[in-house]
Design a protein around this motif. Structure first.
Motif, PDB file in Angstrom:
ATOM      1  N   UNK A  29      -5.890  24.218 -39.640  1.00 32.95           N
ATOM      2  CA  UNK A  29      -5.748  24.759 -40.857  1.00 32.95           C
ATOM      3  C   UNK A  29      -6.074  26.048 -41.084  1.00 32.95           C
ATOM      4  N   UNK A  30      -5.313  26.724 -42.021  1.00 31.59           N
ATOM      5  CA  UNK A  30      -5.508  28.110 -42.319  1.00 31.59           C
ATOM      6  C   UNK A  30      -6.690  28.228 -43.362  1.00 31.59           C
ATOM      7  N   UNK A  31      -6.773  27.178 -44.035  1.00 33.09           N
ATOM      8  CA  UNK A  31      -7.725  27.156 -44.963  1.00 33.09           C
ATOM      9  C   UNK A  31      -8.538  25.917 -44.988  1.00 33.09           C
ATOM     10  N   UNK A  32      -9.850  25.874 -45.354  1.00 30.85           N
ATOM     11  CA  UNK A  32     -10.845  24.602 -45.015  1.00 30.85           C
ATOM     12  C   UNK A  32     -10.339  23.283 -45.353  1.00 30.85           C
ATOM     13  N   UNK A 124      10.303  12.492 -38.643  1.00 28.91           N
ATOM     14  CA  UNK A 124       9.369  11.790 -38.477  1.00 28.91           C
ATOM     15  C   UNK A 124       8.037  12.663 -37.909  1.00 28.91           C
ATOM     16  N   UNK A 125       7.073  12.258 -38.201  1.00 26.94           N
ATOM     17  CA  UNK A 125       5.558  12.800 -37.800  1.00 26.94           C
ATOM     18  C   UNK A 125       4.594  11.982 -37.757  1.00 26.94           C
ATOM     19  N   UNK A 126       3.805  11.872 -36.480  1.00 16.74           N
ATOM     20  CA  UNK A 126       2.843  10.999 -36.415  1.00 16.74           C
ATOM     21  C   UNK A 126       1.663  11.656 -35.619  1.00 16.74           C
ATOM     22  N   UNK A 127       0.389  11.121 -35.558  1.00 10.27           N
ATOM     23  CA  UNK A 127      -0.695  11.855 -35.019  1.00 10.27           C
ATOM     24  C   UNK A 127      -0.713  11.660 -33.411  1.00 10.27           C
ATOM     25  N   UNK A 128      -0.568  12.359 -32.885  1.00 10.21           N
ATOM     26  CA  UNK A 128      -0.340  12.496 -31.219  1.00 10.21           C
ATOM     27  C   UNK A 128      -1.659  12.093 -30.593  1.00 10.21           C
ATOM     28  N   UNK A 129      -2.546  12.359 -31.261  1.00  5.88           N
ATOM     29  CA  UNK A 129      -4.011  11.960 -30.646  1.00  5.88           C
ATOM     30  C   UNK A 129      -4.181  10.372 -30.615  1.00  5.88           C
ATOM     31  N   UNK A 186      -6.930  12.926 -42.328  1.00  2.00           N
ATOM     32  CA  UNK A 186      -7.436  14.067 -42.526  1.00  2.00           C
ATOM     33  C   UNK A 186      -8.215  14.505 -41.098  1.00  2.00           C
ATOM     34  N   UNK A 187      -8.005  13.756 -40.333  1.00  2.00           N
ATOM     35  CA  UNK A 187      -8.684  14.126 -38.864  1.00  2.00           C
ATOM     36  C   UNK A 187      -7.653  14.488 -38.044  1.00  2.00           C
ATOM     37  N   UNK A 188      -6.583  14.375 -38.526  1.00  2.00           N
ATOM     38  CA  UNK A 188      -5.171  14.697 -37.723  1.00  2.00           C
ATOM     39  C   UNK A 188      -5.255  16.146 -37.005  1.00  2.00           C
ATOM     40  N   UNK A 189      -5.002  16.670 -35.911  1.00  6.14           N
ATOM     41  CA  UNK A 189      -5.115  18.000 -35.172  1.00  6.14           C
ATOM     42  C   UNK A 189      -3.974  18.498 -34.228  1.00  6.14           C
ATOM     43  N   UNK A 190      -3.213  17.018 -34.004  1.00  2.00           N
ATOM     44  CA  UNK A 190      -2.170  17.234 -33.273  1.00  2.00           C
ATOM     45  C   UNK A 190      -0.984  16.171 -33.481  1.00  2.00           C
ATOM     46  N   UNK A 191       0.283  16.553 -33.695  1.00  2.00           N
ATOM     47  CA  UNK A 191       1.164  15.594 -34.046  1.00  2.00           C
ATOM     48  C   UNK A 191       2.417  15.642 -33.110  1.00  2.00           C
ATOM     49  N   UNK A 192       3.129  14.580 -33.096  1.00  2.00           N
ATOM     50  CA  UNK A 192       4.611  14.578 -32.622  1.00  2.00           C
ATOM     51  C   UNK A 192       5.603  14.865 -33.787  1.00  2.00           C
ATOM     52  N   UNK A 193       6.535  15.663 -33.860  1.00  2.00           N
ATOM     53  CA  UNK A 193       7.413  15.790 -34.751  1.00  2.00           C
ATOM     54  C   UNK A 193       8.778  15.498 -34.162  1.00  2.00           C
ATOM     55  N   UNK A 194       9.493  14.600 -35.002  1.00  2.00           N
ATOM     56  CA  UNK A 194      10.882  13.827 -34.361  1.00  2.00           C
ATOM     57  C   UNK A 194      11.800  14.215 -35.402  1.00  2.00           C
ATOM     58  N   UNK A 195      13.286  14.321 -34.794  1.00  2.00           N
ATOM     59  CA  UNK A 195      14.457  14.079 -35.325  1.00  2.00           C
ATOM     60  C   UNK A 195      15.324  13.435 -34.656  1.00  2.00           C
ATOM     61  N   UNK A 196      16.070  12.490 -35.334  1.00  2.00           N
ATOM     62  CA  UNK A 196      16.944  11.637 -34.731  1.00  2.00           C
ATOM     63  C   UNK A 196      18.509  11.979 -34.830  1.00  2.00           C
TER      64      UNK A 196
END
Length: 226
Positions: A29-32, A124-129, A186-196
């Motif tokens: 995050x760029x801000x808190x 689509x986007x989801x939490x990679x962790x 709120x704890x997500x720090x890494x994501x998978x971003x997908x397009x079909x």
């Protein structure tokens, strides 16, 4: 550079024109406290573009018709009851005379949704962790447990359903129903971003939507490839 999500041989044979482009991103995050407020102006802009349109106006967009065909012919869905996600967002929120409620969920999801609606490409986007091992497209054998996003109960999937999986669980009933396990929080720090990519939609078109999603994410996060 985008990778293509692996498919089982069954899926490749059944869906030779379908490719899922993906990128794994680390977010800082760029801000808190990243806020969805930043995207209010974007939703008002998109509302100006679509207000006073009919549901048919939206459904008859060329890009959306390509995804409707995929939903209908390959996923066996009734597209009137289960339209592509972008179409559903526009029809539910943006065609009304006034923007009564913003479709905000979480800053990460909102950034991706703004890009998806802007390009008329479902993303689509989801939490990679929360993902264990490699991700692939497969056909269900029947009996796999699945907890839909927003639900507290498990379902048992029927056979021959197109699913996105990791090495331990089902991540989605592909392209229309995500799982609770890897939702953005709120704890997500890494994501998978997908397009079909489907028949009638070029890889370049999907990549442009993915680039836009990353541009929107950079408004609130420092991002880097994972």
């Amino acid at each position: 550079m985008y990778q293509t999500i692996a498919m089982t041989s069954e899926v490749r044979e059944r869906l030779p024109e379908v490719h899922v482009l993906a990128v794994k991103l680390k977010l800082k995050p760029l801000n808190e406290a990243p806020s969805s407020i930043l995207f209010e102006e974007d939703w008002h802009r998109l509302h100006q573009q679509w207000k006073n349109s009919t549901k048919s106006d939206v459904a008859n967009q060329e890009k959306l018709m390509a995804y409707q065909q995929f939903y209908r012919d390959q996923l066996g869905l009734n597209v009137k009851k289960t339209p592509p996600s972008v179409q559903n967002l526009i029809q539910r929120y943006l065609i009304k005379d006034t923007l009564e409620r913003l479709p905000v969920i979480h800053p990460i999801v909102d950034a991706v949704n703004v890009a998806a609606v802007s390009h008329l490409i479902p993303l689509g986007v989801f939490d990679a962790q929360c993902v264990e091992g490699e991700v692939q497209l497969a056909l269900s054998h029947g009996g796999e447990e699945f907890q839909p996003l927003g639900s507290s109960t498990l379902e048992s999937l029927p056979p021959h359903m197109l699913i996105l999986t990791d090495e331990m669980k089902v991540l989605s009933q592909f392209c229309y129903r995500d799982c609770e396990a890897q939702k953005i929080t709120e704890n997500t720090q890494e994501v998978w971003l997908l397009g079909c990519q489907v028949s009638g939609i070029s890889a370049q078109t999907v990549e442009a939507a993915l680039e836009e999603a990353q541009f929107q994410l950079k408004r609130i996060y420092s991002i880097s490839n994972s």
